[in-house]
Structures are given as structure tokens and as C-alpha cells.
Write an enzyme that holds these catalytic residues in place. Structure first.
Site, mmCIF file in Angstrom:
data_model
loop_
_atom_site.group_PDB
_atom_site.id
_atom_site.type_symbol
_atom_site.label_atom_id
_atom_site.label_comp_id
_atom_site.label_asym_id
_atom_site.label_seq_id
_atom_site.Cartn_x
_atom_site.Cartn_y
_atom_site.Cartn_z
ATOM 1 N N CYS A 1 36.399 -10.750 -22.027
ATOM 2 C CA CYS A 1 36.270 -10.371 -23.536
ATOM 3 C C CYS A 1 37.397 -9.827 -24.227
ATOM 4 O O CYS A 1 38.496 -10.328 -24.264
ATOM 5 C CB CYS A 1 35.004 -9.962 -23.509
ATOM 6 S SG CYS A 1 34.259 -10.126 -25.460
ATOM 7 N N HIS B 1 31.803 -14.037 -21.270
ATOM 8 C CA HIS B 1 31.267 -12.937 -20.328
ATOM 9 C C HIS B 1 31.064 -13.668 -19.003
ATOM 10 O O HIS B 1 29.755 -14.298 -18.815
ATOM 11 C CB HIS B 1 30.271 -12.314 -20.830
ATOM 12 C CG HIS B 1 30.696 -11.482 -21.908
ATOM 13 N ND1 HIS B 1 30.883 -10.087 -21.850
ATOM 14 C CD2 HIS B 1 30.721 -11.462 -23.297
ATOM 15 C CE1 HIS B 1 31.600 -9.407 -22.751
ATOM 16 N NE2 HIS B 1 31.186 -10.291 -23.809
ATOM 17 N N GLU C 1 29.698 -12.394 -16.563
ATOM 18 C CA GLU C 1 28.836 -11.649 -16.064
ATOM 19 C C GLU C 1 27.414 -11.945 -16.337
ATOM 20 O O GLU C 1 26.417 -11.561 -16.002
ATOM 21 C CB GLU C 1 29.098 -10.092 -15.907
ATOM 22 C CG GLU C 1 28.912 -9.560 -17.245
ATOM 23 C CD GLU C 1 29.830 -9.782 -18.368
ATOM 24 O OE1 GLU C 1 29.991 -9.157 -19.318
ATOM 25 O OE2 GLU C 1 30.940 -10.588 -17.935
#
Length: 202
Positions: A79, A182, A184
Site C-alpha cells: 500500500c 493489501h 493480507e
């Protein structure tokens, strides 16, 4: 061991938990010696470009980042961690970025669409990247951002997303790979990307 750089801003715990799920030894740290010795390094980021660069300098992390990259340590920006790798950003003009990659960061121009760009979108995979291998075609990932990188060399863009135009979604240059989205927070696709990073050889 994977070192996640802690400079007071970023989605540290969610990144840590994702790597832990993959069975990776991981630590959140701003200790320059630990970062320097790490097998792999992650630079996450949430917030404003200028604030993040201020904190990286305050904690004397700029030089160790450049050092591990120069030594070919696998490095992942996530990011804002992608944006910080460039020379500067329209978000905070006059603030120097890390300058690892040539180019600048610009506000997304998407007439008729909301900015920030927030939610799930499919990637167009462009240049080869070890982190984007063995993914489904046009994989969906999760974005939250108002700015995107515009590299001086378009060939380092490894993936893009369509949002009122072509928006940079991932870049790669040697041992430096970075994602605007992102991983994750991107389900199975994101976990595969992090698994690919985990398996990179130094």
C-alpha cells in the site's frame, strides 16, 4: 526471519498474522540491526506520504532500507509502502520519498467514481513478477487508496487495475516488489502472493 518495519504507521498486526498463518518466523521491529540481518523485509503503510517519510527519518530507518535493498534482500512494499519507494508524491509535494524507484505518485483521476478507490477489483497482470505467479487469471484483491505510482519506466509495472483509467496496482524491480493493494486482506489470492514472497530466495 521476515522483518516488518515498524515506523509508527501501518497495518502491522494484520500483515504479521498473515505471515504467521503461513508458518513464517516474523517480527515487527524498528531495530536497524534486526532489519539488516533479516532474510526478508516488509514495508507496510497506512496514512499520509509526508507523515510516513517523517517517521522513517525520525527512527533512522531510511538508510537501513536502502542498505538491505542494495544487498539484494527480498523486499516487499504494501500500500503506502509501495508509494514511499518512489521519489515523491502529489499528496505532500516537496517531501522526498525513498527514491528506490524512479517516478512519482499521483492522485487517482477517476471522473464519476469515488476516490479513495476502496474495495475489491480484478488485476490485469502485465510484466512477470515472482509474487504474482500461479494466480488465477484476473485475480481479485482489496484496495484502499487515493494515490497511485506513475513510474518513470512503465515496464516495472507488474499489474494494473482499471478505475477510471489504468491505475498502477503492483511494481517490481529485481529484489524489490510492491503492491498497492493489501495482500493480507485479499483472501486466498493475497495469501498466495505472501506465500510466493516467503519462498523467494535471497
Amino acid at each position: 526471519m521476515i522483518a516488518i518495519i515498524d515506523y509508527g504507521m501501518g497495518n502491522l498486526r494484520s500483515v504479521e498474522k498473515a505471515f504467521a498463518k503461513l508458518g513464517s518466523p516474523v517480527t515487527i521491529t524498528r531495530d536497524t540491526q534486526i532489519i539488516s540481518r533479516a532474510a526478508k523485509v516488509v514495508l507496510p503503510g497506512v496514512g499520509a506520504f509526508g507523515d510516513c517519510m517523517h517517521n522513517l527519518r525520525q527512527y533512522q530507518l531510511v538508510e537501513v532500507i536502502k542498505d538491505v535493498i542494495d544487498r539484494k534482500t527480498p523486499f516487499l512494499g504494501i500500500c503506502l509502502g509501495l508509494q514511499l519507494l518512489f521519489e515523491g508524491s502529489e499528496e505532500d509535494q516537496g517531501v522526498e520519498g525513498l527514491g528506490i524507484l524512479s517516478g512519482t505518485v499521483k492522485r487517482i483521476q477517476a471522473p464519476g467514481l469515488k476516490v479513495p478507490h476502496m474495495g475489491w477489483n480484478s488485476l490485469d497482470l502485465l510484466s512477470p513478477s515472482p509474487l504474482l505467479e500461479n494466480l488465477p487469471s484476473n485475480p481479485y484483491v482489496y484496495f484502499v487508496h487515493s494515490y497511485h505510482a506513475v513510474p518513470e519506466r512503465p515496464d516495472i509495472i507488474t499489474a494494473s487495475v482499471e478505475y477510471g483509467g489504468c491505475v498502477t496496482a503492483a511494481v517490481g524491480q529485481g529484489n524489490v516488489q510492491a503492491m498497492q493493494f493489501h495482500p493480507e486482506k485479499s483472501g486466498a489470492v493475497g495469501m498466495k502472493i505472501l506465500q510466493n514472497f516467503k519462498e523467494l530466495s535471497s
